[in-house]
Design an enzyme around this catalytic site. Structure first.
Site, PDB file in Angstrom:
ATOM      1  CG  ASP A  61      -0.727  -7.170  -4.065  1.00 50.27           C
ATOM      2  OD1 ASP A  61      -0.801  -8.203  -4.745  1.00 50.27           O
ATOM      3  OD2 ASP A  61      -1.634  -6.316  -4.049  1.00 50.27           O
ATOM      4  CG  ASN A 104     -10.504   0.783  -1.259  1.00 54.55           C
ATOM      5  OD1 ASN A 104      -9.971   0.352  -2.283  1.00 54.55           O
ATOM      6  ND2 ASN A 104     -10.005   0.547  -0.055  1.00 54.55           N
ATOM      7  CG  HIS A 162      -7.194  -1.398  -3.219  1.00 49.90           C
ATOM      8  ND1 HIS A 162      -7.727  -1.976  -2.087  1.00 49.90           N
ATOM      9  CD2 HIS A 162      -7.226  -2.379  -4.154  1.00 49.90           C
ATOM     10  CE1 HIS A 162      -8.036  -3.224  -2.341  1.00 49.90           C
ATOM     11  NE2 HIS A 162      -7.759  -3.507  -3.584  1.00 49.90           N
ATOM     12  CD  GLU A 201      -6.336  -0.732   1.092  1.00 48.70           C
ATOM     13  OE1 GLU A 201      -7.103  -0.258   0.234  1.00 48.70           O
ATOM     14  OE2 GLU A 201      -6.517  -1.836   1.608  1.00 48.70           O
TER      15      GLU A 201
HETATM   16  C1  F6R Z   1      -4.240  -8.163  -6.042  1.00 45.39           C
HETATM   17  C2  F6R Z   1      -4.354  -6.724  -5.974  1.00 45.39           C
HETATM   18  C3  F6R Z   1      -5.637  -6.047  -5.584  1.00 45.39           C
HETATM   19  C4  F6R Z   1      -6.833  -6.545  -6.379  1.00 45.39           C
HETATM   20  C5  F6R Z   1      -8.096  -5.822  -5.968  1.00 45.39           C
HETATM   21  C6  F6R Z   1      -9.333  -6.365  -6.650  1.00 45.39           C
HETATM   22  O1  F6R Z   1      -2.935  -8.552  -6.401  1.00 45.39           O
HETATM   23  O2  F6R Z   1      -3.397  -6.087  -6.168  1.00 45.39           O
HETATM   24  O3  F6R Z   1      -5.493  -4.671  -5.791  1.00 45.39           O
HETATM   25  O4  F6R Z   1      -6.601  -6.360  -7.744  1.00 45.39           O
HETATM   26  O5  F6R Z   1      -8.278  -5.921  -4.576  1.00 45.39           O
HETATM   27  O6  F6R Z   1      -9.550  -7.673  -6.236  1.00 45.39           O
HETATM   28  P1  F6R Z   1     -10.644  -8.593  -6.936  1.00 45.39           P
HETATM   29  O7  F6R Z   1     -10.154  -8.858  -8.316  1.00 45.39           O
HETATM   30  O8  F6R Z   1     -10.676  -9.862  -6.111  1.00 45.39           O
HETATM   31  O9  F6R Z   1     -11.910  -7.830  -6.914  1.00 45.39           O
END
Ligand code: F6R
Length: 267
Positions: free
Chosen positions: A67, A136, A138, A143
């Site tokens: 992303d 959450n 995701h 989301e």
């Molecule tokens: C990032 C992504 C997000 C993260 C998630 C956890 O490319 O796709 O889904 O993996 O938000 O983020 P962290 O590792 O910072 O807790």
């Protein structure tokens, strides 16, 4: 689904890097799906070490990131283009032409999403997709409420995600509100999934992902249906799991020893 609980973040990261390195050693032209965020940073650090000290070769590897924020140019310090360059690509021997991230600054977003899907297909599909998980539930920027069959598209970030990611920005108003993200269907098409989680704030999301019902309200639960998904989590992230899980991967030695004992009994 294979669930591996490691003692701490470092051990989790080393195992994740080992799994990815095995894929690359076996298939030098491997297509890696990559993630950003704080979770995979230790994995990238270890992959860089394996490259520098043990000659792990990325010269034919192709990558696709999950992303990118919409509206941040690649040079912006909080863009995922910048993150990947700083934390991984600048330290390994991957040719720049082999690197793909969804573009966050193109106006024809629909075409960009279509093209990203096509590029993944043209590269032969993703061999292993590295994933983090949101508090959450995701995965990528899918989301809660995301369609479980979704493809690469533009998503509006959840308030919860904006709040969590505001730690990287000066003010919460600076956090982008939209992202371009691989869909859940896109992720699920990968040959293999490697989902990492660390810290107690991920414990609830991990418990539902592993043991809860599959629901679009917690997009990560879909990994239960993947034919080769490995979850590597540290003890804190495993804290709310009800069942017990293994501590090391591919450790079939006890089962093999049992077979040998049984054979011994017969003769
Ligand atoms: C990032 C992504 C997000 C993260 C998630 C956890 O490319 O796709 O889904 O993996 O938000 O983020 P962290 O590792 O910072 O807790």
């Amino acid at each position: 689904m294979e669930v591996i609980v490691k003692e701490n973040y470092d051990k989790m990261s080393r195992l994740a890097a080992k799994i990815i390195a095995e894929v690359v050693r076996e298939k030098p032209r491997a297509v890696l799906g990559l993630a950003t965020g704080s979770t995979p940073m230790g994995t990238y650090k270890e992959l860089i070490r394996l490259h520098k000290e043990e000659g792990l070769d990325f010269s034919q590897v192709v990558t696709f990131n999950l992303d990118e924020y919409i509206g941040l140019p690649p040079e912006h310090e909080q863009s995922y283009h910048y993150f990947m360059k700083e934390n991984f690509f600048d330290h390994i021997n991957i040719p720049p032409g082999n690197i793909h991230l969804p573009p966050g600054m193109v106006e024809n977003l629909l075409e960009a999403c279509r093209q990203y899907e096509q590029d993944i297909k043209d590269a032969g599909g993703i061999d292993i997709q590295l994933l983090g998980i949101g508090v959450n539930g995701h995965i990528a920027f899918n989301e809660p409420g995301s369609s479980l069959g979704s493809r690469t598209r533009v998503k509006t970030l959840d308030n919860n995600t904006i709040q969590n990611n505001s730690r990287f920005f000066e003010r919460i108003e600076d956090v982008p509100k939209y992202a371009i993200t691989m869909g859940i269907g896109t992720v699920m098409n990968s040959q293999r999934l490697l989902l990492l989680a660390t810290g107690v704030n991920k414990a609830h999301a991990i418990a539902i992902t592993v043991e809860g019902p599959i629901t679009a309200l917690v997009p990560a639960t879909i990994v239960q249906l993947h034919r080769q998904a490995t979850l590597v989590v540290d003890r804190q992230a495993a804290a709310e799991l009800k069942c017990s899980y293994r501590d090391s991967p591919h450790d079939l030695s006890e089962a093999v020893a049992y077979i040998k004992r049984q054979k011994g009994k017969k003769s």
